[in-house]
Design a protein around this motif. Sequence first.
Motif, PDB file in Angstrom:
ATOM      1  N   VAL A 127       0.784  -1.132  -0.025  1.00 45.57           N
ATOM      2  CA  VAL A 127      -0.063   0.003  -0.072  1.00 45.57           C
ATOM      3  C   VAL A 127       1.004   1.354   0.059  1.00 45.57           C
ATOM      4  CG1 VAL A 127      -1.747   1.165   1.330  1.00 45.57           C
ATOM      5  CG2 VAL A 127      -2.003  -1.151   1.221  1.00 45.57           C
ATOM      6  N   LEU A 128       1.906   1.526   1.031  1.00 47.41           N
ATOM      7  CA  LEU A 128       2.663   2.247   0.968  1.00 47.41           C
ATOM      8  C   LEU A 128       3.507   2.640  -0.338  1.00 47.41           C
ATOM      9  CD1 LEU A 128       3.473   4.271   3.223  1.00 47.41           C
ATOM     10  CD2 LEU A 128       5.530   2.852   3.649  1.00 47.41           C
ATOM     11  N   ARG A 129       3.937   1.527  -1.097  1.00 48.34           N
ATOM     12  CA  ARG A 129       4.745   1.611  -2.360  1.00 48.34           C
ATOM     13  C   ARG A 129       3.877   2.180  -3.326  1.00 48.34           C
ATOM     14  NH1 ARG A 129       5.711  -3.913  -2.498  1.00 48.34           N
ATOM     15  NH2 ARG A 129       5.311  -3.489  -4.584  1.00 48.34           N
ATOM     16  N   VAL A 130       2.577   1.689  -3.566  1.00 48.06           N
ATOM     17  CA  VAL A 130       1.761   1.918  -4.650  1.00 48.06           C
ATOM     18  C   VAL A 130       1.333   3.497  -4.458  1.00 48.06           C
ATOM     19  CG1 VAL A 130      -0.357   1.455  -5.696  1.00 48.06           C
ATOM     20  CG2 VAL A 130       1.188  -0.358  -5.274  1.00 48.06           C
ATOM     21  N   ALA A 131       0.901   3.722  -3.214  1.00 48.07           N
ATOM     22  CA  ALA A 131       0.340   5.149  -3.196  1.00 48.07           C
ATOM     23  C   ALA A 131       1.510   6.222  -3.387  1.00 48.07           C
ATOM     24  CB  ALA A 131      -0.220   5.133  -1.674  1.00 48.07           C
ATOM     25  N   ALA A 132       2.594   6.116  -2.499  1.00 46.12           N
ATOM     26  CA  ALA A 132       3.789   7.108  -2.678  1.00 46.12           C
ATOM     27  C   ALA A 132       4.305   6.991  -4.120  1.00 46.12           C
ATOM     28  CB  ALA A 132       4.787   6.979  -1.611  1.00 46.12           C
ATOM     29  N   GLY A 133       4.558   5.834  -4.690  1.00 45.18           N
ATOM     30  CA  GLY A 133       5.224   5.678  -5.990  1.00 45.18           C
ATOM     31  C   GLY A 133       4.364   6.129  -7.006  1.00 45.18           C
ATOM     32  N   GLY A 134       2.865   5.620  -7.005  1.00 45.72           N
ATOM     33  CA  GLY A 134       2.217   6.119  -8.092  1.00 45.72           C
ATOM     34  C   GLY A 134       1.942   7.558  -8.079  1.00 45.72           C
ATOM     35  N   LEU A 135       1.790   8.456  -6.671  1.00 45.08           N
ATOM     36  CA  LEU A 135       1.654   9.699  -6.930  1.00 45.08           C
ATOM     37  C   LEU A 135       2.935  10.583  -7.502  1.00 45.08           C
ATOM     38  CD1 LEU A 135      -0.075  10.387  -3.495  1.00 45.08           C
ATOM     39  CD2 LEU A 135      -1.152  10.809  -5.734  1.00 45.08           C
ATOM     40  N   LEU A 136       4.267   9.908  -7.101  1.00 46.88           N
ATOM     41  CA  LEU A 136       5.190  10.407  -7.921  1.00 46.88           C
ATOM     42  C   LEU A 136       5.310  10.078  -9.099  1.00 46.88           C
ATOM     43  CD1 LEU A 136       7.693  12.085  -6.291  1.00 46.88           C
ATOM     44  CD2 LEU A 136       6.102  10.961  -4.795  1.00 46.88           C
ATOM     45  N   VAL A 137       4.800   9.183  -9.786  1.00 52.77           N
ATOM     46  CA  VAL A 137       4.788   8.656 -11.184  1.00 52.77           C
ATOM     47  C   VAL A 137       4.093   9.973 -11.934  1.00 52.77           C
ATOM     48  CG1 VAL A 137       3.822   7.251 -12.997  1.00 52.77           C
ATOM     49  CG2 VAL A 137       4.964   6.468 -11.121  1.00 52.77           C
ATOM     50  N   GLY A 138       2.766  10.533 -11.349  1.00 50.38           N
ATOM     51  CA  GLY A 138       1.894  11.231 -11.830  1.00 50.38           C
ATOM     52  C   GLY A 138       2.650  12.568 -11.707  1.00 50.38           C
ATOM     53  N   GLY A 144      10.546   7.797 -12.939  1.00 46.14           N
ATOM     54  CA  GLY A 144      11.311   6.429 -12.770  1.00 46.14           C
ATOM     55  C   GLY A 144      11.319   6.072 -11.128  1.00 46.14           C
ATOM     56  N   GLY A 145      11.672   7.127 -10.204  1.00 39.56           N
ATOM     57  CA  GLY A 145      11.616   6.503  -8.717  1.00 39.56           C
ATOM     58  C   GLY A 145      10.390   6.012  -8.484  1.00 39.56           C
ATOM     59  N   GLY A 146       9.292   6.679  -8.592  1.00 42.42           N
ATOM     60  CA  GLY A 146       7.863   6.343  -8.337  1.00 42.42           C
ATOM     61  C   GLY A 146       7.632   4.953  -9.131  1.00 42.42           C
ATOM     62  N   LEU A 147       7.930   4.653 -10.237  1.00 43.50           N
ATOM     63  CA  LEU A 147       7.367   3.568 -10.872  1.00 43.50           C
ATOM     64  C   LEU A 147       8.059   2.344 -10.499  1.00 43.50           C
ATOM     65  CD1 LEU A 147       5.795   2.142 -13.231  1.00 43.50           C
ATOM     66  CD2 LEU A 147       7.711   2.642 -14.661  1.00 43.50           C
ATOM     67  N   LEU A 148       9.412   2.559 -10.121  1.00 38.27           N
ATOM     68  CA  LEU A 148      10.412   1.502  -9.481  1.00 38.27           C
ATOM     69  C   LEU A 148       9.880   0.898  -8.174  1.00 38.27           C
ATOM     70  CD1 LEU A 148      13.722   2.264 -10.664  1.00 38.27           C
ATOM     71  CD2 LEU A 148      12.477   0.413 -11.503  1.00 38.27           C
ATOM     72  N   PRO A 195      16.370  -0.794  -3.560  1.00 39.76           N
ATOM     73  CA  PRO A 195      16.385   0.712  -3.431  1.00 39.76           C
ATOM     74  C   PRO A 195      16.523   1.814  -4.493  1.00 39.76           C
ATOM     75  CG  PRO A 195      18.736  -0.049  -2.961  1.00 39.76           C
ATOM     76  CD  PRO A 195      17.900  -1.128  -3.449  1.00 39.76           C
ATOM     77  N   ALA A 196      16.592   1.371  -5.534  1.00 37.87           N
ATOM     78  CA  ALA A 196      16.779   2.433  -6.717  1.00 37.87           C
ATOM     79  C   ALA A 196      15.572   3.085  -6.699  1.00 37.87           C
ATOM     80  CB  ALA A 196      16.977   1.602  -8.114  1.00 37.87           C
ATOM     81  N   GLY A 197      14.163   2.732  -6.698  1.00 36.11           N
ATOM     82  CA  GLY A 197      13.144   3.517  -6.717  1.00 36.11           C
ATOM     83  C   GLY A 197      12.975   4.885  -5.743  1.00 36.11           C
ATOM     84  N   PRO A 198      13.050   4.241  -4.466  1.00 38.58           N
ATOM     85  CA  PRO A 198      13.313   5.222  -3.333  1.00 38.58           C
ATOM     86  C   PRO A 198      14.143   6.191  -3.466  1.00 38.58           C
ATOM     87  CG  PRO A 198      12.788   2.919  -2.418  1.00 38.58           C
ATOM     88  CD  PRO A 198      12.944   2.727  -3.994  1.00 38.58           C
ATOM     89  N   LEU A 199      15.547   5.809  -3.864  1.00 38.80           N
ATOM     90  CA  LEU A 199      16.608   6.578  -4.017  1.00 38.80           C
ATOM     91  C   LEU A 199      16.240   7.759  -4.841  1.00 38.80           C
ATOM     92  CD1 LEU A 199      19.768   4.244  -3.921  1.00 38.80           C
ATOM     93  CD2 LEU A 199      19.229   6.126  -2.241  1.00 38.80           C
ATOM     94  N   GLY A 200      15.472   7.443  -6.137  1.00 37.84           N
ATOM     95  CA  GLY A 200      15.120   8.374  -7.042  1.00 37.84           C
ATOM     96  C   GLY A 200      13.923   9.446  -6.343  1.00 37.84           C
ATOM     97  N   ILE A 201      13.181   8.982  -5.428  1.00 32.85           N
ATOM     98  CA  ILE A 201      12.197   9.723  -4.759  1.00 32.85           C
ATOM     99  C   ILE A 201      13.069  10.551  -3.971  1.00 32.85           C
ATOM    100  CG2 ILE A 201      10.599   9.835  -3.050  1.00 32.85           C
ATOM    101  CD1 ILE A 201       9.548   7.262  -4.404  1.00 32.85           C
ATOM    102  N   LEU A 202      13.954  10.188  -3.065  1.00 33.87           N
ATOM    103  CA  LEU A 202      15.045  10.838  -2.327  1.00 33.87           C
ATOM    104  C   LEU A 202      15.657  12.161  -3.046  1.00 33.87           C
ATOM    105  CD1 LEU A 202      16.637   8.621   0.088  1.00 33.87           C
ATOM    106  CD2 LEU A 202      14.934  10.068   0.753  1.00 33.87           C
ATOM    107  N   ALA A 203      16.048  11.734  -4.309  1.00 33.47           N
ATOM    108  CA  ALA A 203      16.785  12.622  -5.144  1.00 33.47           C
ATOM    109  C   ALA A 203      16.091  13.869  -5.388  1.00 33.47           C
ATOM    110  CB  ALA A 203      17.474  12.212  -6.134  1.00 33.47           C
ATOM    111  N   ALA A 204      14.723  13.602  -5.738  1.00 33.43           N
ATOM    112  CA  ALA A 204      13.788  14.676  -6.337  1.00 33.43           C
ATOM    113  C   ALA A 204      13.183  15.445  -5.358  1.00 33.43           C
ATOM    114  CB  ALA A 204      12.552  13.946  -6.971  1.00 33.43           C
ATOM    115  N   MET A 205      12.869  14.913  -4.043  1.00 33.01           N
ATOM    116  CA  MET A 205      12.392  15.350  -2.896  1.00 33.01           C
ATOM    117  C   MET A 205      13.280  16.201  -2.329  1.00 33.01           C
ATOM    118  SD  MET A 205       9.061  14.979  -3.174  1.00 33.01           S
ATOM    119  CE  MET A 205       9.270  15.085  -4.901  1.00 33.01           C
TER     120      MET A 205
END
Length: 197
Positions: A21-32, A75-79, A87-97
């Motif tokens: 749930v956490l991955r899909v919600a946070a990752g999906g919003l970041l994809v958008g 990319g981070g959101g999708l992964l 950790p590649a996806g969460p690292l992409g999120i950390l970079a952007a945020m």
Amino acid sequence: MLRGKRFQRKRTTLTDAGLLVLRVAAGGLLVGHGAQKLFGWFGGHGLDGTSMWLDSMGMRPGRVWAALAGLSELGGGLLTSLGFLGPAGPLGILAAMGMATAKVHLHKPIWTTSGGAELPVTNMAIATALILAGPGRISLDEALGLDVPRWLTLPGLAAVGAGIGLGLRSGPPEPHATSPEVAGAGLQAGEHAAHPI
């Protein structure tokens, strides 16, 4: 009350479901969010509008920074959503945020209503939790039998820090630095990216 192995199985299953749930919600919003920057989807301003905004903040060339921001989010959101490549996806999120927090929100009160970093900090906390916990068993990594070594997180974090450092060293914002909404509105009104707003 559940005891022993049966309790452990139920707890593990619920933990994996919670991570999903956490991955899909946070990752999906970041994809958008990334798609807004890259393609103008979901009411975004696309690469041109995002480039103009970043140029106005002193991040030049704005198009390169806009592409990096959009790709990190998408990319981070999708992964992250898929639970793919550890950790590649969460690292992409950390970079952007991290860049958004440091470059846009840092000197403002924390709350979103004041233009603060409330949402980027929340996304960074989620990404950090997923790096520490892993994607869980309901993930593409698990389905494919991939086990990305956790030590790769350290060079990944170093790369994230270096990227944020480069962004912070970019030139000062123009005196009339603007929001992405104003930059996108200018673009829609027929202004070109080379014209300051």
